[in-house]
Design an enzyme around this catalytic site. Structure first.
Site, PDB file in Angstrom:
ATOM      1  N   CYS A   5      17.698 -13.101   6.202  1.00  0.00           N
ATOM      2  CA  CYS A   5      17.316 -11.833   5.600  1.00  0.00           C
ATOM      3  C   CYS A   5      18.243 -11.494   4.424  1.00  0.00           C
ATOM      4  CB  CYS A   5      17.294 -10.747   6.674  1.00  0.00           C
ATOM      5  SG  CYS A   5      16.180  -9.396   6.256  1.00  0.00           S
ATOM      6  N   HIS A  38      13.937 -12.802  10.820  1.00  0.00           N
ATOM      7  CA  HIS A  38      15.029 -12.932  11.787  1.00  0.00           C
ATOM      8  C   HIS A  38      14.662 -13.922  12.895  1.00  0.00           C
ATOM      9  CE1 HIS A  38      17.680  -9.756  10.295  1.00  0.00           C
ATOM     10  NE2 HIS A  38      16.563  -9.148   9.917  1.00  0.00           N
ATOM     11  N   GLU A  66      16.497 -15.448  14.879  1.00  0.00           N
ATOM     12  CA  GLU A  66      17.339 -15.342  16.079  1.00  0.00           C
ATOM     13  C   GLU A  66      16.663 -14.542  17.185  1.00  0.00           C
ATOM     14  OE1 GLU A  66      17.786 -13.830  13.206  1.00  0.00           O
ATOM     15  OE2 GLU A  66      18.831 -11.902  13.354  1.00  0.00           O
TER      16      GLU A  66
HETATM   17  N1  GLN Z   1      19.087  -4.771   3.323  1.00  0.00           N
HETATM   18  C1  GLN Z   1      18.119  -5.796   3.130  1.00  0.00           C
HETATM   19  C2  GLN Z   1      16.714  -5.231   3.049  1.00  0.00           C
HETATM   20  O1  GLN Z   1      16.455  -4.140   3.486  1.00  0.00           O
HETATM   21  C3  GLN Z   1      18.179  -6.843   4.215  1.00  0.00           C
HETATM   22  C4  GLN Z   1      17.844  -6.318   5.569  1.00  0.00           C
HETATM   23  C5  GLN Z   1      18.218  -7.270   6.646  1.00  0.00           C
HETATM   24  O2  GLN Z   1      19.037  -8.151   6.449  1.00  0.00           O
HETATM   25  N2  GLN Z   1      17.641  -7.103   7.810  1.00  0.00           N
HETATM   26  O3  GLN Z   1      15.834  -5.899   2.554  1.00  0.00           O
END
Ligand code: GLN
Length: 538
Positions: A376, A510, A512
């Site tokens: 992310c 994500h 994970e």
């Molecule tokens: N802050 C970033 C976004 O909102 C990444 C979010 C995250 O890593 N879950 O896109």
């Protein structure tokens, strides 16, 4: 499942372990959690305070215990498995505004308690067992309506269909040289005061509990001796189902329901998992470069997924947490903290603080052929690094940090969800408005990720507001970044990988969250494998 004496006793793990044991007996289970706080969900809470926010396929931002439930049972958690005082009240008040209560005076009893009861009961009735964990500690003002609701429910269900399990702590007092039972007696008394009579106790302790002590607890708390069950510290969370089984947890739960003909259980998978954790054949070190590093709960699922990758590769994965925000203003120094690691991972994150250190860590991994996994925010930082250092876009940045000339990562203003279009703007509420939950992605044939997944289509869970700007695709591809996974409409980059590097993958989702000890996520298996190879080279 209620908890007494102190918080953080591991009710979530105990519930998950019990779920796994009942499942191993052939029963279906639903695990759910009631959280006493007023936030509608934990999505707006700081990871420093509340730990990780777990995301479900259906887009809930939920308590991290749902992650344990899913990891231990394999049953995908859903939105309706977690609620909070805030959400309960919100729902009751919405009904009141709609006029659903036909003029009645709305009260905690019965309106709030009815809402709680309906949350607990399995609406589609497919589960043999529902295990409901009540967050907080008995005696908290916040949890009073929950206690009242489960009291009523226990009464309605009767002994054959309802069971109160209470988890307590037996603290060890060094000067007396013994474990103390008094706090347990008091917390059971507190429960009884709320009209709840526990029939099974799980006693947490950091050492063996003497038979005498167990008998004493049984006597004072009105509980069958064999239903006072020691729950000692385990060396790994995956040992908990085996340890609690050995103490008779599942047998006693079934006995409480009068079930005498339960099928025998096969715990060989859990035994193999524990064996691999106990006796690894090697060790690798992975640096996690984030900023919520002083509370390891912030990266709960991530830590577990890396452990799963280790289990699959027969190695122990040692985690080195590096707080990138400590390097703000002198980012180059972060490199010292990354020497001798076999893999670098930049996890999900929010905000500008620490971002430059993460970008530096990406550069170090890229230039030194160290396996790099960007999740992310970690993908976004990798893209910014490449744009600045390989594409000559010196001002490349994310619009999350404010106006910028080259917003290589920008605010997502619209995207497709199923058959509908989601739209967002700068002025929207922050709660529940990210791109959340499962989305499909199409993988480019012949890419590394397609090989790792062994598939062309995947579905993974998202939680982000910003995205890699597709308009820079050609420039970035020229700089060696392959856009190997895209949303089905081809508009949102989901995965980028470097072709000139042994293992360099960034994902917008994500992975994970879906990894399990008995079904480790392929990206984590492959990343740890690359780290093992790296460790052999150094
Ligand atoms: N802050 C970033 C976004 O909102 C990444 C979010 C995250 O890593 N879950 O896109």
């Amino acid at each position: 499942m209620t908890g007494g004496v102190v918080s953080s006793l591991g009710k979530g793990l105990a519930s998950a372990a019990l779920g796994a044991l009942l499942q191993a007996r052939g029963y279906s289970v639903r695990l759910c959690k009631l959280d006493p706080y007023l936030n509608v969900d934990p999505g707006t809470m700081s990871p420093f305070q509340h730990g990780e926010v777990y995301v479900t396929d259906d887009g809930a931002e939920a308590d991290l215990d749902l992650g344990h439930y899913e990891r231990f049972t394999g049953r995908p958690a859903v939105k309706s498995d977690n609620t909070t005082t805030g959400r309960i009240y919100l729902s009751v008040l919405q009904k009141e505004r709609r006029g659903d209560y036909l003029g009645a005076t709305i009260q905690v009893i019965p309106h709030i308690t009815d809402e709680i009861k309906s949350f607990v009961m399995d609406k589609d009735g497919t589960a043999d067992f529902v295990i409901c964990e009540i967050g907080g500690t008995v005696g908290d003002i916040e949890s009073l309506p929950f206690m009242e609701a489960i009291r009523q429910l226990g009464n309605e269900l009767g002994r054959e269909r309802g069971l109160f399990i209470h988890m307590t702590l037996l603290p060890y007092i060094p000067t007396a040289g013994e474990l103390k039972t008094k706090p347990t007696q008091h917390s059971v008394k507190e429960l009884m005061g709320a009209g709840i009579r526990p029939r099974l106790l799980l006693c947490r302790a950091d050492r063996e509990i003497e038979e005498d002590e167990l008998r004493k607890i049984a006597l004072f708390c009105n509980i069958d001796e064999e239903k006072v069950i020691p729950a000692l510290d385990a060396f790994s969370i995956y040992d908990v189902p085996l340890a609690y089984h050995a103490e008779g947890l599942d047998d006693q739960v079934l006995d409480s329901f009068g079930i005498t003909d339960a099928p025998e259980l096969d715990l060989s998978t859990w035994k193999e998992i524990v064996h691999r954790i106990k006796e690894p054949e090697g060790e690798v070190t992975i640096a996690i470069v984030g900023k919520y590093t002083n509370l390891t709960d912030s990266y709960k699922s991530l830590n577990e997924a890396l452990t799963h990758g280790g289990i699959a590769n027969h190695v122990k994965v040692k985690l080195k947490f590096v707080d990138s925000s400590e390097f703000d203003g002198h980012e180059d120094d972060i490199v010292d903290a990354l020497k001798n690691v076999h893999g670098i991972l930049v996890p999900g994150g929010f905000g500008e603080r620490g971002a430059e250190g993460k970008i530096k860590a990406v550069q170090y991994a890229r230039e030194n052929n160290i396996p790099y996994f960007g999740i992310c925010f970690g993908l976004q930082m990798a893209i910014i690094e490449a744009a600045r250092n390989l594409c000559g876009l010196k001002n490349a940045n994310s619009s999350e940090f404010g106006e910028c000339e080259e917003s290589i990562v920008g605010l997502m203003t619209e995207w497709v969800k199923g058959n509908s279009k989601e739209e967002r703007s700068d002025s929207d509420d922050l709660g529940g408005t990210m791109r959340l939950g499962a989305y499909p992605a199409t993988l480019v044939k012949g890419s590394k990720v397609a090989e790792i997944y062994g598939a062309d289509e995947i579905s993974e869970r998202h939680r982000h507001r910003y995205e890699v700007n597709i308009n820079y695709k050609d420039q970035l591809e020229k700089a060696g970044f392959k856009f190997s996974g895209l949303s089905p409409d081809g508009r949102l980059p989901e995965i980028c990988e470097r072709e000139d590097h042994p293992w360099f993958i960034g994902v917008q989702y994500h992975p994970e969250l879906k990894s399990k000890p008995f079904d480790p996520h392929p990206l984590f298996v492959s990343f740890v494998e690359a780290a093992v190879q790296k460790s052999r080279l150094v």
